[in-house]
Motif scaffolding. Structure first.
Motif, PDB file in Angstrom:
ATOM      1  N   ARG A 118      40.849  43.476  39.313  1.00  0.00           N
ATOM      2  CA  ARG A 118      39.660  44.061  38.703  1.00  0.00           C
ATOM      3  C   ARG A 118      38.510  43.055  38.659  1.00  0.00           C
ATOM      4  O   ARG A 118      38.674  41.914  38.259  1.00  0.00           O
ATOM      5  CB  ARG A 118      39.998  44.529  37.284  1.00  0.00           C
ATOM      6  CG  ARG A 118      38.913  45.380  36.655  1.00  0.00           C
ATOM      7  CD  ARG A 118      39.467  46.132  35.446  1.00  0.00           C
ATOM      8  NE  ARG A 118      38.440  46.986  34.884  1.00  0.00           N
ATOM      9  CZ  ARG A 118      37.602  46.591  33.930  1.00  0.00           C
ATOM     10  NH1 ARG A 118      37.685  45.368  33.464  1.00  0.00           N
ATOM     11  NH2 ARG A 118      36.688  47.411  33.465  1.00  0.00           N
ATOM     12  N   SER A 119      37.332  43.486  39.095  1.00  0.00           N
ATOM     13  CA  SER A 119      36.148  42.625  39.069  1.00  0.00           C
ATOM     14  C   SER A 119      35.465  42.758  37.716  1.00  0.00           C
ATOM     15  O   SER A 119      34.903  43.811  37.411  1.00  0.00           O
ATOM     16  CB  SER A 119      35.174  43.023  40.182  1.00  0.00           C
ATOM     17  OG  SER A 119      35.753  42.839  41.446  1.00  0.00           O
ATOM     18  N   GLN A 171      27.977  40.316  38.115  1.00  0.00           N
ATOM     19  CA  GLN A 171      26.545  40.150  37.874  1.00  0.00           C
ATOM     20  C   GLN A 171      26.080  38.731  38.187  1.00  0.00           C
ATOM     21  O   GLN A 171      24.964  38.534  38.671  1.00  0.00           O
ATOM     22  CB  GLN A 171      26.224  40.511  36.414  1.00  0.00           C
ATOM     23  CG  GLN A 171      26.324  42.008  36.142  1.00  0.00           C
ATOM     24  CD  GLN A 171      26.214  42.327  34.659  1.00  0.00           C
ATOM     25  OE1 GLN A 171      27.094  42.010  33.873  1.00  0.00           O
ATOM     26  NE2 GLN A 171      25.111  42.948  34.278  1.00  0.00           N
ATOM     27  N   TRP A 172      26.941  37.739  37.934  1.00  0.00           N
ATOM     28  CA  TRP A 172      26.595  36.362  38.295  1.00  0.00           C
ATOM     29  C   TRP A 172      26.396  36.243  39.805  1.00  0.00           C
ATOM     30  O   TRP A 172      25.432  35.637  40.273  1.00  0.00           O
ATOM     31  CB  TRP A 172      27.700  35.408  37.825  1.00  0.00           C
ATOM     32  CG  TRP A 172      27.435  33.971  38.180  1.00  0.00           C
ATOM     33  CD1 TRP A 172      26.740  33.061  37.443  1.00  0.00           C
ATOM     34  CD2 TRP A 172      27.865  33.281  39.359  1.00  0.00           C
ATOM     35  NE1 TRP A 172      26.707  31.856  38.097  1.00  0.00           N
ATOM     36  CE2 TRP A 172      27.382  31.957  39.271  1.00  0.00           C
ATOM     37  CE3 TRP A 172      28.607  33.650  40.490  1.00  0.00           C
ATOM     38  CZ2 TRP A 172      27.627  31.001  40.265  1.00  0.00           C
ATOM     39  CZ3 TRP A 172      28.843  32.704  41.480  1.00  0.00           C
ATOM     40  CH2 TRP A 172      28.359  31.395  41.357  1.00  0.00           C
ATOM     41  N   ALA A 173      27.329  36.837  40.569  1.00  0.00           N
ATOM     42  CA  ALA A 173      27.217  36.785  42.021  1.00  0.00           C
ATOM     43  C   ALA A 173      25.986  37.553  42.497  1.00  0.00           C
ATOM     44  O   ALA A 173      25.261  37.104  43.400  1.00  0.00           O
ATOM     45  CB  ALA A 173      28.484  37.365  42.660  1.00  0.00           C
ATOM     46  N   PRO A 229      23.572  43.256  47.287  1.00  0.00           N
ATOM     47  CA  PRO A 229      24.552  44.100  46.602  1.00  0.00           C
ATOM     48  C   PRO A 229      25.922  43.418  46.524  1.00  0.00           C
ATOM     49  O   PRO A 229      26.405  42.854  47.512  1.00  0.00           O
ATOM     50  CB  PRO A 229      24.616  45.363  47.475  1.00  0.00           C
ATOM     51  CG  PRO A 229      23.325  45.389  48.208  1.00  0.00           C
ATOM     52  CD  PRO A 229      22.951  43.960  48.433  1.00  0.00           C
ATOM     53  N   VAL A 230      26.523  43.468  45.356  1.00  0.00           N
ATOM     54  CA  VAL A 230      27.881  42.966  45.147  1.00  0.00           C
ATOM     55  C   VAL A 230      28.733  44.180  44.802  1.00  0.00           C
ATOM     56  O   VAL A 230      28.510  44.834  43.780  1.00  0.00           O
ATOM     57  CB  VAL A 230      27.938  41.909  44.039  1.00  0.00           C
ATOM     58  CG1 VAL A 230      29.376  41.449  43.812  1.00  0.00           C
ATOM     59  CG2 VAL A 230      27.054  40.723  44.410  1.00  0.00           C
ATOM     60  N   ILE A 231      29.669  44.486  45.662  1.00  0.00           N
ATOM     61  CA  ILE A 231      30.375  45.763  45.606  1.00  0.00           C
ATOM     62  C   ILE A 231      31.851  45.557  45.309  1.00  0.00           C
ATOM     63  O   ILE A 231      32.582  44.941  46.089  1.00  0.00           O
ATOM     64  CB  ILE A 231      30.184  46.535  46.937  1.00  0.00           C
ATOM     65  CG1 ILE A 231      28.697  46.871  47.125  1.00  0.00           C
ATOM     66  CG2 ILE A 231      31.049  47.784  46.972  1.00  0.00           C
ATOM     67  CD1 ILE A 231      28.354  47.432  48.479  1.00  0.00           C
ATOM     68  N   ASP A 232      32.271  46.054  44.171  1.00  0.00           N
ATOM     69  CA  ASP A 232      33.681  46.062  43.804  1.00  0.00           C
ATOM     70  C   ASP A 232      34.330  47.253  44.491  1.00  0.00           C
ATOM     71  O   ASP A 232      33.766  48.348  44.505  1.00  0.00           O
ATOM     72  CB  ASP A 232      33.799  46.181  42.279  1.00  0.00           C
ATOM     73  CG  ASP A 232      35.242  46.171  41.802  1.00  0.00           C
ATOM     74  OD1 ASP A 232      36.123  45.723  42.562  1.00  0.00           O
ATOM     75  OD2 ASP A 232      35.480  46.611  40.663  1.00  0.00           O
ATOM     76  N   HIS A 233      35.479  47.051  45.099  1.00  0.00           N
ATOM     77  CA  HIS A 233      36.205  48.209  45.636  1.00  0.00           C
ATOM     78  C   HIS A 233      37.694  48.022  45.405  1.00  0.00           C
ATOM     79  O   HIS A 233      38.183  46.926  45.159  1.00  0.00           O
ATOM     80  CB  HIS A 233      35.844  48.505  47.088  1.00  0.00           C
ATOM     81  CG  HIS A 233      36.175  47.441  48.096  1.00  0.00           C
ATOM     82  ND1 HIS A 233      36.091  46.081  47.860  1.00  0.00           N
ATOM     83  CD2 HIS A 233      36.577  47.549  49.384  1.00  0.00           C
ATOM     84  CE1 HIS A 233      36.422  45.416  48.950  1.00  0.00           C
ATOM     85  NE2 HIS A 233      36.729  46.271  49.882  1.00  0.00           N
TER      86      HIS A 233
END
Length: 645
Positions: free
Chosen positions: A383-384, A390-392, A399-403
């Motif tokens: 889990r991100s 948000q830091w990244a 865009p920083v995308i959790d999947h």
């Protein structure tokens, strides 16, 4: 900057409906949808049926079709005029090596290696164990097996002899492909003694070993069994691609089982090829010629799918990185690779960015590199937490995308489909179901829950192409592990909820939902709060036994580099934060500060093992643990606060 300009962000995230239209078609016209995707690849024989449901729940995709994955990953691009394009860049800060392989060179080396396998008697359907570090020969080994129809099973380099032996007994390989050693930081890990002990202990013994000798460590050879990789390839005739059935296995990848006996996840050739090829453009937004980097290891599913197969199927340039996010040499390592090789998209685990954030909290090292080529960061594996994401996002300005996906699924279940349209990002959610995935939330009885309610996350059958069709030679365990708990669904083993907009939230493993005085609470939600503290680099929350309330949450916190504030003060602050943001019902009153958390080599925190230590239960040291020496440290920390007696 994408993250810091709210006007630009609003423009970028305007929803067009393209995703919803595509997703709906994948649900209502599934066979037509995947047939169109399959037609973008090369087939020796077209399929008879797109989806074969004649032996449900053992569904098969593209039955009757004949294909070769290696041809589609290498030869097809050469025929299309991309032979001189870089296929694979090997970047090894631990050996000070950077080497580029064009599609033509990679194909030629793979073909000769495949010929060496044939010379040792390996034929279609035979199993081959691959026991190697992150060097180009590991990818070549996988592709060489695929080229001749052999079934490969990659075991993480340096795995213990006992664990390797169990895989020999289950897969019954004809041959092992191995390297003499791996290099981790400044340490040289000798593989050959582990391999020799595994063969000695195994009931099934492979006929031969093809050994790649690295300059860091030359291992002794056993006459009549061990053969030198370079010598054998030099005298071998290049092998042509062998057509296989689309439903034939491409590989077996072992994942930990609850019984202690590993489960051999099977991946087929046809559906796997189609799904991965589709995912590169539609999920990751990359196409032929783009440079794509998955910072993982070929021992894990991410390495299979997104270091080796998917980028090459899509005609991209893939990066094979033998190093760490920090320490090889510093927390700027990822930025150096992105800048030097013009990486467009990076995919890695959240734990890598937590390590970078811990060592370089203000991202100062990023300023040493030109990252203008970089378009998006994808996170998965665990889990991100929103703070890391948000830091990244703020540091990178993209865009920083959790999947979310799993070893069993082989490719994402949920993602923000950047290649179709970039949907609004909600922190803590891997966004929406990927095309082909019907994700639902159910209670313990299998009843669908209303939006916002936490329950078991499941996927309605049949699963899309590329997912596991079964477990290796164990159909009963396949059904009992994944299908019996919720009939008609695949049980992911994860818990979460779906919000009013259809966004899916993966809160924790189902066994990480704790019961505090009758209240079902997610430890993932508490971790989200802890990670938001200014001094916290990493954290974990487990449920420990309590005679009165059943379970109570207990927090473990790793501080950022340079933090000198009193530990008692920090713990008091995070306890207050949980009380404020989740409420007194969480009964979160205790935490301990540790130097590091126990993790697998892929970066997953070993919460179940920590819980066993805290409750004073017996446990086995997980085979996948990165450093077993950390467990006594955790036990000592727990004893100081009254646990692990």
């Amino acid at each position: 900057m994408w993250a810091s300009d709210p006007t630009l962000r609003e423009d970028v995230l305007t929803m067009t409906g393209r995703y919803q239209e595509l997703y709906d078609r994948s649900m209502t016209h599934s066979e037509e949808f995947w047939a169109e995707a399959a037609q973008k690849l090369s087939w020796y024989k077209k399929w008879d049926r797109v989806l074969d449901d004649s032996n449900a729940p053992f569904y098969r995709w593209f039955s009757g079709g004949e294909v070769n994955t290696c041809f589609n990953a290498l030869d097809r691009h050469i025929e299309d005029g991309r032979g001189d394009q870089a296929a694979l860049i090997y970047d090894s800060p631990v050996t000070s090596t950077v080497e580029t392989f064009t599609y033509t060179r990679l194909r030629d080396e793979v073909a000769r290696l495949a010929g060496a396998l044939q010379a040792r008697g390996v034929t279609k359907g035979d199993r081959v164990i691959i026991y190697m570090p992150m060097i180009p020969q590991a990818a070549m080994a996988m592709l060489a097996c695929a080229r001749i129809g052999a079934i490969h099973s990659v075991v993480f380099g340096g795995f213990a002899a006992n664990e390797l032996a169990t895989r020999f007994n289950d897969a019954k390989p004809k041959l092992v492909m191995a390297a003499s050693c791996g290099v981790e930081g400044s340490r040289v890990i000798e593989y050959k003694p582990l391999l020799d002990r595994a063969i000695e202990r195994a009931d099934h013994k492979p006929e031969s070993v093809l050994l790649f000798q690295r300059s860091q460590c030359e291992a002794p050879m056993q006459d009549g069994r061990d053969y030198d990789w370079v010598v054998e390839c030099a005298k071998a005739a290049p092998a042509d691609c062998v057509p296989v059935a689309a439903t034939d296995p491409l590989y077996i990848l072992y994942t930990s089982g609850t019984t202690g006996q590993p489960k051999g996840v099977v991946r087929d050739n046809g559906g796997h090829m189609v799904a991965l090829h589709w995912s590169m453009k539609n999920i990751y937004g990359v196409e032929a010629g783009d440079v794509y980097w998955a910072a993982s290891d070929v021992g894990w599913v991410v390495g299979h799918s997104y270091i080796v197969y998917a980028p090459l199927l899509a005609g991209c340039t893939t990066i094979m990185y033998e190093g760490k996010p920090v320490g090889t040499p510093d927390a700027g390592a990822f930025w150096r690779v992105i800048s030097q090789h013009q990486v467009k998209v990076l995919f890695t685990a959240p734990t890598a960015f937590r390590a970078i954030k811990r060592d370089d909290p203000n991202a100062k090292l990023m300023g040493d590199y030109d990252l203008s080529c970089f378009e998006a960061l994808y996170l998965a594996g665990e889990r991100s937490d929103p703070d890391t994401l948000q830091w990244a996002e703020k540091s990178l300005g993209v865009p920083v995308i959790d999947h979310w996906w799993q070893t069993e699924t082989g490719w994402p279940i949920c993602a923000n489909p950047r290649g179709v349209e970039l949907l609004p990002i909600k922190y803590g959610s891997p966004t929406v179901a990927v095309c082909g995935w019907d994700v639902q939330v159910v209670d313990e009885g299998g009843n669908c829950l209303e939006r916002g309610k936490i329950g078991a996350l499941v996927a309605k059958l049949p699963l899309p192409p590329g997912t596991l069709p079964t477990l290796w030679q164990n159909e009963d365990r396949f059904k009992s592990s994944y299908l019996e708990e919720f009939p008609g669904y695949y049980a992911t083993g994860d818990a979460g909820f779906i919000d009013e907009d259809g966004y899916i939230y993966v809160m924790s493993r189902t066994d990480d939902i704790i019961n505090v005085a009758g209240h079902r609470l997610s430890t993932g939600g508490m971790e989200e709060v802890l990670s938001g503290h200014q001094d916290v680099a990493e954290c974990a929350v487990i449920g420990v036994h309590d005679d009165l309330k059943g379970q109570l949450p207990l927090g473990f916190v790793v501080l950022k580099s340079g933090v000198t504030r009193p530990h008692d003060t920090i713990i008091a602050e995070i306890v207050a934060m949980v009380r404020d943001q989740i409420g007194p019902v969480a009964a979160f009153k205790q935490a301990t500060i540790v130097d590091r958390l126990p993790k697998t080599r892929s970066g997953k925190i070993l919460r179940k093992t920590m819980r066993s230590i805290a409750d004073g239960e017996s446990y086995n040291t997980p085979a996948t643990i990165d450093d077993p020496a950390i467990l006594p440290e955790i036990a000592d920390a727990l004893k100081e606060i009254g646990y692990a007696k």
